[in-house]
Design an enzyme around this catalytic site. Structure first.
Site, PDB file in Angstrom:
ATOM      1  CB  VAL A  15     -16.876  -7.401 -42.174  1.00  0.00           C
ATOM      2  CG1 VAL A  15     -17.376  -8.837 -42.336  1.00  0.00           C
ATOM      3  CG2 VAL A  15     -17.201  -6.894 -40.785  1.00  0.00           C
TER       4      VAL A  15
ATOM      5  CB  VAL B  65     -15.894  -0.365 -42.766  1.00  0.00           C
ATOM      6  CG1 VAL B  65     -14.848   0.262 -41.867  1.00  0.00           C
ATOM      7  CG2 VAL B  65     -15.263  -0.819 -44.059  1.00  0.00           C
TER       8      VAL B  65
ATOM      9  CG  PHE C 114     -15.609  -4.090 -35.569  1.00  0.00           C
ATOM     10  CD1 PHE C 114     -16.948  -3.766 -35.449  1.00  0.00           C
ATOM     11  CD2 PHE C 114     -15.159  -4.684 -36.722  1.00  0.00           C
ATOM     12  CE1 PHE C 114     -17.816  -4.043 -36.485  1.00  0.00           C
ATOM     13  CE2 PHE C 114     -16.029  -4.957 -37.748  1.00  0.00           C
ATOM     14  CZ  PHE C 114     -17.358  -4.640 -37.634  1.00  0.00           C
TER      15      PHE C 114
ATOM     16  CG  ASP D  90     -24.424  -1.160 -31.606  1.00  0.00           C
ATOM     17  OD1 ASP D  90     -25.171  -0.170 -31.762  1.00  0.00           O
ATOM     18  OD2 ASP D  90     -23.331  -1.287 -32.187  1.00  0.00           O
TER      19      ASP D  90
END
Ligand SMILES: *[C@@H]1O[C@H](CO)[C@@H](O)[C@H](O)[C@H]1NC(C)=O
Ligand SMILES: *[C@@H]1O[C@H](CO)[C@@H](O)[C@H](O)[C@H]1NC(C)=O
Ligand SMILES: *[C@@H]1O[C@H](CO)[C@@H](O)[C@H](O)[C@H]1NC(C)=O
Ligand SMILES: *[C@@H]1O[C@H](CO)[C@@H](O)[C@H](O)[C@H]1NC(C)=O
Ligand SMILES: *[C@@H]1O[C@H](CO)[C@@H](O)[C@H](O)[C@H]1NC(C)=O
Ligand SMILES: *[C@@H]1O[C@H](CO)[C@@H](O)[C@H](O)[C@H]1NC(C)=O
Ligand SMILES: *[C@@H]1O[C@H](CO)[C@@H](O)[C@H](O)[C@H]1NC(C)=O
Ligand SMILES: *[C@@H]1O[C@H](CO)[C@@H](O)[C@H](O)[C@H]1NC(C)=O
Ligand SMILES: *[C@@H]1O[C@H](CO)[C@@H](O)[C@H](O)[C@H]1NC(C)=O
Ligand SMILES: *[C@@H]1O[C@H](CO)[C@@H](O)[C@H](O)[C@H]1NC(C)=O
Ligand SMILES: *[C@@H]1O[C@H](CO)[C@@H](O)[C@H](O)[C@H]1NC(C)=O
Length: 850
Positions: A531, A525, A528, A641
């Protein structure tokens, strides 16, 4: 907003291009919506007229509406209505007696009233030719994992001027019926002439006298071209990448905008559209390698037929004869030796096509057609290379006027339907329907018709990669890297590479693959959204990232990631397989990384126990991925990132950098940095970037330095539970470095494994990464180099002397493996303008700030 992304998302739906060809209105062309009681318009604005008045005996037929609309249908017209024949019935059309005609038949196998199309087997004949025999649209659709089938034929002139198209239900099955959803009868110019037979120096076929079925029509090295964008004949052209044999797929640079395509009188414009001639597939830049392989395509075909293979060429890079000379092989026989496009055309930008005929009998038992190109060394060309712009394969009628093959064999569904969420057919008890829903849904989502594709089910992998979804015109060109590592695809001989194209998934396909986003499949998680571990193509494991609609990382990140990832291919970057944008969902599909994130294998999970060498390998791998991002492409790409949760590990512990949602391009030539709003993750943020909002690739270097210490010390970048001076790992590391006590904070698990030299070297480079001022930080290349150096220390305790030697080799190897898509194309030929590469690249990256 990013323009390319817009094209991606809306062009498909809105490519409702004005129909440039008004064939429907011309007297001898007919576009029929079968079973429709009135005239109707499809999603492309094309008019389909009711078929009633063309039927010989309409009262013997019925019409019906399909019970359900598959989401992959491009338009309800003509697919949702069908004409159904319970006995032999004919359509009659009055046509020009001197013209060749296309016949296109559209089939959407579904439920029509109480009729199940699985019971339907039938033949279609037209004036002495058998187009289809014992044809099952359901089986064919299932085998091709398509919701609907389009068959295209080209019919020689019918002298009577009356074309009669007859549907005959099979008598071999009880209750069999015939059906059709759409019929196109379109007059066309004669496009065929005398064609030499491959393998016979003195034999030829006058193709003018034959009717044919279109088996394949490919825009080689290019993208899908819908009928509305064809040069007048409403043909559909597909991407060739699904048919490429092996990993050697060459490169496909687009023609520069400066090259004008000039059709000579021998090549009328309708032969093929400009888009076919401005894209091509060529061999790669390494001439030694080129001499050792064939650029090969493999096609499934029917045995016992003659095929007409049409090659389209247009040289848009070179301008002199004997620069690029190659041999053409069909089914391992030489079709043409010493092909020289400029030799044929006399200049750049001039199209030419060559036809060859070949008979494929059933002796070898091989139902494949091989097309291969190889540099012709004997004519000593300037470059050992080959080129192909377009390819068409037509099946020629046999002596009995037959064109029909057998039904393809659907591959068994890897998992039984019961185990899968058969969401669209829960309430019906026809097992077969479940099969077909799976077939179509687990196949590919949206868009275009799979025209006359004849691929057997057992080549599932091919379809998985190159099905309709990857023909999607996501981006302007489909350049592909020759250095790309090919993914193994089980027993299949095909690679799963789809060029630079990103595949489009339908939402139902995604829902099916994630059990309707079942939380039990969540593997991660992030900001966004979630997953999921999911499945596509009936069994391939993938990671499915579903953007949370309320996520602040919105549409922009989604598009950035698609744009970047669909073009970047590297062993140490996570591969994007495709995307889905439907119903406000934004979903990305990636290769599944079996071993999760790097963090999970450090402090997050006390059970796992990575050795120091494993950790070092992971650091080196991720450094490679980042180095590629920074330098591999023409413009620097800054990840923004970098952190241990964005470094993923595959089943072999190969590290892959992921999550490009925040990425953006680096500064251009006269800027030293890019000013943007600060994004990233605390604990990893470059202080300089934070303070001055000055973004350079050195911000990634800083974050990577934090990751190196995470790996060395086995603790999170930020741990608020610790005493103040220890909260930030970066600050804690710097402090210990200054005090000379770094070794005290090493992860106790590895303390015994790490050699002193290795540790010193590793710590030194990691500390440099954390320099306050970006200028003092090393480049990612230098970090990589030093990490490899550390590994050498770890593995060669005998000293740095020997290491130094290896170092040079390593550095060289590294450099050569970093050759990129862009560079390859540019270096392929000197004097060729860089413009096109630049142009394409500017499409890849979003030049706008956030
Ligand atoms: C459908 O279009 C054709 C040709 O444009 C026309 O002749 C016919 O009358 C139309 N039929 C209906 C039912 O509107
Ligand atoms: C088709 O042509 C139109 C207009 O020329 C163009 O805007 C569109 O992008 C083309 N579509 C494809 C898929 O090439
Ligand atoms: C070309 O490929 C060969 C074989 O892999 C390799 O030995 C050679 O170094 C390559 N040449 C260049 C210029 O990369
Ligand atoms: C091909 O033709 C031969 C001879 O006519 C026949 O024996 C054979 O069965 C045919 N093969 C197929 C696959 O149709
Ligand atoms: C062509 O040759 C390849 C490799 O030698 C072989 O695998 C393939 O079956 C041959 N194709 C045909 C149609 O004979
Ligand atoms: C290329 O294909 C031809 C025809 O099948 C074959 O003879 C040749 O050996 C192949 N060359 C290479 C390098 O595979
Ligand atoms: C194609 O069909 C025509 C008409 O039946 C026939 O005369 C011709 O011989 C056929 N072609 C071949 C290659 O047999
Ligand atoms: C018709 O097609 C089905 C499915 O492919 C096949 O099983 C059957 O044998 C065929 N029948 C005839 C008469 O060819
Ligand atoms: C981790 O690995 C080390 C060295 O291989 C070993 O001594 C230790 O017991 C391992 N710990 C766990 C939890 O497996
Ligand atoms: C890593 O992946 C392999 C292969 O899938 C698996 O066998 C192994 O258990 C995984 N290890 C961990 C720690 O997840
Ligand atoms: C680079 O500098 C020149 C002159 O200072 C300016 O005209 C140009 O727009 C700048 N380019 C970019 C990309 O900023």
């Amino acid at each position: 907003m990013n323009c390319d992304a817009n094209i991606f998302f809306w062009a498909i739906i809105c490519s409702c291009i004005i129909n440039r060809i008004h064939s429907a209105s011309s007297l001898e062309s007919y576009v029929l919506a079968c079973g429709a009681s009135s005239n109707a318009t499809d999603a492309n604005g094309r008019k389909w007229i009711s078929d009633t008045e063309f039927l010989n005996a309409p009262e013997k037929t019925t019409s019906a509406t399909a019970q359900s609309q598959d989401p992959s249908l491009p338009s309800p017209v003509p697919y949702m209505r069908a004409r159904i024949f319970h006995s032999k019935s004919s359509y009659k059309f009055s046509i020009s007696p001197v013209k060749r005609h296309w016949i296109r038949l559209h089939f959407y196998p579904s439920f029509y009233n109480s009729l199940n199309c699985f019971d339907s087997f039938f033949s279609v004949t037209v004036d002495g030719f058998t187009l289809l025999n014992n044809f099952s649209a359901s089986i064919t659709a299932q085998a091709l994992t398509q919701a609907y089938i389009l068959r295209e034929f080209t019919l020689i002139p019918i002298k009577s001027g009356a074309l009669s198209l007859t549907f005959i239900p099979s008598t071999n099955y009880d209750n069999s019926f015939a059906f059709v959803n759409g019929i196109e009868i379109i007059s066309m110019p004669e496009i065929f002439g005398v064609v030499p037979y491959v393998g016979f120096s003195d034999m030829s076929m006058d193709a003018e006298y034959y009717s044919m079925q279109t088996m394949y029509r490919l825009n080689v090295g290019g993208q899908f071209i819908p009928g509305t964008n064809d040069s007048g004949l409403l043909r559909t052209w597909y991407d060739d990448s699904p048919y490429i044999f092996g990993a050697a797929e060459g490169v496909s640079p687009k023609a520069s905008k400066k090259v004008r395509i000039e059709y000579p009188s021998s090549v009328p414009k309708y032969i093929a559209p400009v888009d076919v001639y401005t894209t091509a597939r060529m061999m790669g830049p390494n001439q030694t390698l080129n001499l050792n392989f064939n650029l090969t395509w493999v096609f499934q075909i029917d045995m016992n037929f003659t095929y007409l293979v049409r090659f389209h060429f247009c040289e848009y890079q070179l301008s002199k004869a004997n620069q690029r000379v190659f041999d053409i092989f069909i089914n391992n026989q030489t079709a043409y030796s010493g092909a020289d496009v400029i030799g044929w055309t006399g200049g750049k930008g001039v199209p030419v096509y060559k036809d060859f005929a070949i008979h494929v009998d059933d002796k070898s038992g091989d139902d494949q057609l091989w097309v291969a190109l190889h540099p012709d060394a004997t004519s000593q060309p300037e470059y050992y290379n080959a080129i192909l712009n377009g390819l068409e394969i037509f099946k020629v009628n046999d002596t009995k006027g037959n064109l029909a093959g057998i039904n393809p064999v659907p591959s068994p569904t890897p998992e039984s339907p019961e185990k899968r969420p058969a969401f669209s057919s829960k309430s019906n008890n026809h097992g077969q329907t479940v099969g077909i829903v799976l077939g179509t849904v687990a196949g590919f989502g949206l868009v275009v018709a799979g025209i006359s594709f004849f691929r057997y089910g057992r080549k599932k992998v091919v379809e998985g990669n190159g099905g309709r979804s990857s023909w999607l015109p996501l981006y302007g060109s489909s350049r592909s890297s020759g250095t790309k590592t090919s993914k193994s695809s089980g027993s299949s001989r095909y690679t799963s590479s789809g060029g630079g194209l990103c595949r489009y998934f339908s939402l139902p396909e995604i829902k099916l693959g994630t059990n309707n986003f079942d939380d039990s499949g969540v593997v991660g998680v992030g900001g966004f959204g979630k997953v999921y571990k999911g499945y596509i193509d009936g069994g391939t494991v993938v990671a499915i990232k579903r953007a949370n609609p309320s996520s602040e990382q919105g549409v922009h990140e989604f598009q950035t990631e698609i744009n970047l990832l669909s073009k970047l291919r590297h062993r140490h970057l996570v591969s994007l397989i495709g995307a889905c944008e439907e119903d406000n969902e934004m979903i990305l599909v990636y290769d599944y990384m079996a071993n999760g994130t790097l963090r999970e294998h450090l402090y997050k999970n006390s059970k796992s126990n990575l050795s120091w060498n494993q950790r070092l390998d992971i650091c080196i791998g991720s450094a490679r991925g980042l180095h590629y991002l920074h330098t591999g492409a023409k413009h620097t790409i800054i990840h923004r990132d970098v952190k241990s949760t964005n470094i993923l590990l595959d089943e072999n512990w190969v590290a892959k950098v992921s999550d490009f949602g925040l990425s953006r391009t680096g500064p251009t030539i006269n800027e030293t940095h890019v000013s943007t709003v600060v994004k990233g993750s605390f604990g990893y943020l470059d202080p300089e970037y934070f303070r001055r909002q000055k973004l350079t690739e050195k911000s990634d270097v800083y974050s990577f330095g934090v990751v190196l210490f995470e790996v060395l010390c086995n603790r999170p970048a930020l741990n608020p539970n610790l005493p103040k001076e220890q909260v930030s790992l970066a600050e804690w590391a710097i402090l210990n470095h200054q005090r000379g006590t770094l070794d005290a904070i090493i992860d106790p698990h590895i303390k015994g494994q790490i050699t002193l030299d290795c540790f010193k070297n590793f710590a030194e480079i990691a500390i440099k990464c954390l320099s306050d001022n970006g200028v003092h930080r090393p480049s990612m290349g230098s970090v990589l180099w030093n990490l490899e150096y550390s590994l050498q220390f770890q593995n060669n305790p005998d000293g740095p002397e020997r290491v130094a030697e290896q170092k040079a080799n390593e550095a060289y190897k590294m450099h050569t493996t970093l050759l990129t898509i862009e560079e390859e194309d540019d270096e392929l030929y000197e004097g060729q303008d860089e413009h096109s590469a630049n142009e394409v690249f500017s499409q890849i990256v979003n030049p706008q700030g956030r």
